[in-house]
Design a protein around this motif. Structure first.
Motif, PDB file in Angstrom:
ATOM      1  N   LEU A 173      11.145 -70.347 -42.665  1.00 44.46           N
ATOM      2  CA  LEU A 173      11.136 -71.730 -42.211  1.00 44.46           C
ATOM      3  C   LEU A 173      10.739 -72.580 -43.411  1.00 44.46           C
ATOM      4  CD1 LEU A 173      11.154 -73.906 -39.928  1.00 44.46           C
ATOM      5  CD2 LEU A 173       8.711 -73.400 -39.624  1.00 44.46           C
ATOM      6  N   ALA A 174      11.599 -73.509 -43.811  1.00 48.31           N
ATOM      7  CA  ALA A 174      11.327 -74.397 -44.944  1.00 48.31           C
ATOM      8  C   ALA A 174      10.844 -75.736 -44.406  1.00 48.31           C
ATOM      9  CB  ALA A 174      12.579 -74.580 -45.791  1.00 48.31           C
ATOM     10  N   VAL A 175       9.654 -76.159 -44.847  1.00 48.19           N
ATOM     11  CA  VAL A 175       9.055 -77.410 -44.361  1.00 48.19           C
ATOM     12  C   VAL A 175       8.548 -78.211 -45.553  1.00 48.19           C
ATOM     13  CG1 VAL A 175       8.365 -76.315 -42.187  1.00 48.19           C
ATOM     14  CG2 VAL A 175       6.750 -76.397 -44.095  1.00 48.19           C
ATOM     15  N   PRO A 176       8.401 -79.540 -45.414  1.00 49.54           N
ATOM     16  CA  PRO A 176       7.814 -80.332 -46.501  1.00 49.54           C
ATOM     17  C   PRO A 176       6.411 -79.845 -46.832  1.00 49.54           C
ATOM     18  CG  PRO A 176       8.894 -81.761 -44.906  1.00 49.54           C
ATOM     19  CD  PRO A 176       8.868 -80.391 -44.299  1.00 49.54           C
ATOM     20  N   GLY A 179       3.301 -81.575 -45.314  1.00 51.33           N
ATOM     21  CA  GLY A 179       3.229 -81.718 -43.868  1.00 51.33           C
ATOM     22  C   GLY A 179       2.260 -80.735 -43.246  1.00 51.33           C
ATOM     23  N   PRO A 180       1.912 -80.952 -41.965  1.00 58.54           N
ATOM     24  CA  PRO A 180       0.930 -80.094 -41.297  1.00 58.54           C
ATOM     25  C   PRO A 180       1.549 -78.843 -40.653  1.00 58.54           C
ATOM     26  CG  PRO A 180       1.521 -81.906 -39.860  1.00 58.54           C
ATOM     27  CD  PRO A 180       2.288 -82.109 -41.140  1.00 58.54           C
ATOM     28  N   THR A 181       2.855 -78.716 -40.667  1.00 58.90           N
ATOM     29  CA  THR A 181       3.519 -77.629 -39.947  1.00 58.90           C
ATOM     30  C   THR A 181       3.100 -76.273 -40.494  1.00 58.90           C
ATOM     31  OG1 THR A 181       5.433 -79.025 -39.547  1.00 58.90           O
ATOM     32  CG2 THR A 181       5.747 -76.662 -39.293  1.00 58.90           C
ATOM     33  N   ASP A 182       2.710 -75.365 -39.590  1.00 56.60           N
ATOM     34  CA  ASP A 182       2.325 -74.023 -40.020  1.00 56.60           C
ATOM     35  C   ASP A 182       3.010 -72.925 -39.210  1.00 56.60           C
ATOM     36  OD1 ASP A 182       1.087 -74.325 -37.605  1.00 56.60           O
ATOM     37  OD2 ASP A 182      -0.945 -73.987 -38.330  1.00 56.60           O
ATOM     38  N   SER A 183       3.937 -73.290 -38.324  1.00 51.59           N
ATOM     39  CA  SER A 183       4.624 -72.284 -37.516  1.00 51.59           C
ATOM     40  C   SER A 183       5.933 -72.867 -36.997  1.00 51.59           C
ATOM     41  CB  SER A 183       3.755 -71.849 -36.334  1.00 51.59           C
ATOM     42  OG  SER A 183       3.608 -72.917 -35.411  1.00 51.59           O
ATOM     43  N   PRO A 250      12.487 -75.900 -54.514  1.00 49.49           N
ATOM     44  CA  PRO A 250      12.051 -77.062 -55.296  1.00 49.49           C
ATOM     45  C   PRO A 250      10.627 -77.464 -54.934  1.00 49.49           C
ATOM     46  CG  PRO A 250      13.528 -77.733 -53.528  1.00 49.49           C
ATOM     47  CD  PRO A 250      13.528 -76.234 -53.534  1.00 49.49           C
ATOM     48  N   ALA A 251      10.002 -78.210 -55.836  1.00 51.92           N
ATOM     49  CA  ALA A 251       8.678 -78.749 -55.539  1.00 51.92           C
ATOM     50  C   ALA A 251       8.772 -79.589 -54.272  1.00 51.92           C
ATOM     51  CB  ALA A 251       8.192 -79.593 -56.711  1.00 51.92           C
ATOM     52  N   GLY A 252       7.750 -79.490 -53.452  1.00 56.36           N
ATOM     53  CA  GLY A 252       7.753 -80.249 -52.216  1.00 56.36           C
ATOM     54  C   GLY A 252       8.210 -79.453 -51.017  1.00 56.36           C
ATOM     55  N   VAL A 253       8.508 -78.158 -51.205  1.00 59.30           N
ATOM     56  CA  VAL A 253       8.937 -77.302 -50.102  1.00 59.30           C
ATOM     57  C   VAL A 253       7.935 -76.165 -49.934  1.00 59.30           C
ATOM     58  CG1 VAL A 253      10.696 -75.696 -49.273  1.00 59.30           C
ATOM     59  CG2 VAL A 253      11.380 -77.828 -50.392  1.00 59.30           C
ATOM     60  N   ARG A 254       7.548 -75.934 -48.703  1.00 58.04           N
ATOM     61  CA  ARG A 254       6.688 -74.791 -48.369  1.00 58.04           C
ATOM     62  C   ARG A 254       7.485 -73.852 -47.479  1.00 58.04           C
ATOM     63  NH1 ARG A 254       2.681 -74.716 -44.311  1.00 58.04           N
ATOM     64  NH2 ARG A 254       2.932 -76.970 -44.173  1.00 58.04           N
ATOM     65  N   LEU A 255       7.380 -72.547 -47.741  1.00 63.55           N
ATOM     66  CA  LEU A 255       8.131 -71.542 -46.999  1.00 63.55           C
ATOM     67  C   LEU A 255       7.204 -70.732 -46.096  1.00 63.55           C
ATOM     68  CD1 LEU A 255      10.399 -70.222 -49.890  1.00 63.55           C
ATOM     69  CD2 LEU A 255      11.025 -71.863 -48.111  1.00 63.55           C
ATOM     70  N   ILE A 256       7.592 -70.582 -44.859  1.00 62.18           N
ATOM     71  CA  ILE A 256       6.830 -69.809 -43.876  1.00 62.18           C
ATOM     72  C   ILE A 256       7.719 -68.662 -43.407  1.00 62.18           C
ATOM     73  CG2 ILE A 256       5.685 -69.869 -41.630  1.00 62.18           C
ATOM     74  CD1 ILE A 256       5.360 -72.934 -42.093  1.00 62.18           C
TER      75      ILE A 256
END
Length: 294
Positions: A173-176, A179-183, A250-256
């Motif tokens: 899951l790719a999120v900003p 952001g607070p998203t963790d799941s 890229p910078a600014g993306v977090r992967l879950i």
């Protein structure tokens, strides 16, 4: 003597269902296909087709011939492979089909390795959606191709092809990043970046989200994962991306990491596994995949 090219047309008719579809697949006219099948009936000495108006169905004899024709075609592939193995070196064209992420991440290094070991090979790559690869192999526009599916939406193996595993990737899951998203469940009310409707990636994302109890709300549609990740980094939504596409986000993306997997296979026609060029490609791309993903 039964003509091999006409046998292929009969097999394609059994699979595709209409003379028009067979004609389109081979870039023939429908009348040309009909003439070839009529000639095959004369060669066989028994009716192979039943015609009702514009509809055509295989007779019992036609179905028997298709079953044996598949064996004949596989034997011809094995024969070609055996003859190629007698050569002193690999040469000639090797036509490769692969989906865009693999073309970017796996194919260049594979081509370099093959070119160094077998300089006589004429390597030709075509970028294709995996759903188009089986037909291209059957129609001999490709010699080898990459297929994939997701465990969330498994695809039935094509009975006319052989395939061996290449990759089993984590799906993220790719999120900003800010952001607070963790799941996945936390994206229920988020805007999404989805692949085009009708593609396997689109279907897989819908299924993954539905398993989590919601239907994603699409804002953007993009099929190139580099574009998808750029949109995520710009705060335009969230998305699902496979490991091969997420190696350098890229910078600014977090992967879950999600429990879903994407599985890639190397496919070729029945009987072609021992062809030296096909075997060389399988060895080379497996080495590349191991270096890239592990």
């Amino acid at each position: 003597m039964l003509d091999v090219r006409r046998l292929r047309l009969l097999c394609d008719l059994s699979r595709l269902g209409t003379i028009a579809a067979v004609a389109e697949a081979h870039t023939y006219t429908p009348s040309a296909v009909s003439q070839q099948l009529s000639t095959l009936e004369r060669e066989a000495g028994v009716p192979l087709l039943e015609r009702t108006g514009r509809r055509v169905a295989l007779t019992a004899a036609g179905r028997v011939l298709v079953a044996h024709a598949e064996t004949v075609l596989a034997a011809l592939e094995q024969t070609s492979a055996a003859l190629a193995a007698l050569g002193t070196g690999l040469s000639g064209p090797l036509r490769i089909g692969a989906y865009p992420t693999a073309v970017r991440a796996l194919i260049p290094a594979t081509l370099v390795a093959l070119g160094q070991r077998h300089p006589g090979l004429e390597l030709m790559v075509t970028e294709l959606d995996p759903v188009d690869v089986p037909a291209a192999l059957r129609e001999r526009r490709l010699d080898v191709g990459l297929l994939h599916d997701y465990d969330a939406v498994p695809v039935e193996p094509d009975p006319t092809l052989d395939a061996v595993p290449l990759l089993d990737e984590t799906v993220f899951l790719a999120v900003p990043a800010d952001g607070p998203t963790d799941s996945l469940a936390a994206t229920r009310d988020a805007t999404w970046i989805l692949a085009s409707p009708g593609t396997l990636c689109h279907t897989a994302t819908l299924q993954v989200c539905r398993t989590a109890g919601f239907t994603p709300r699409a804002r953007h549609h993009a099929d190139d994962f580099a574009t998808v990740l750029a949109l995520v980094a710009a705060g335009q939504g969230v998305s699902v991306v496979p490991q091969l596409a997420a190696a350098r986000p890229p910078a600014g993306v977090r992967l879950i990491a999600l429990p879903t997997r994407r599985r890639t296979r190397i496919a070729y026609r029945h009987g072609a596994a021992t062809h030296p060029a096909v075997a060389a490609f399988v060895t080379a791309i497996r080495a590349t995949a191991s270096d890239t993903v592990n």
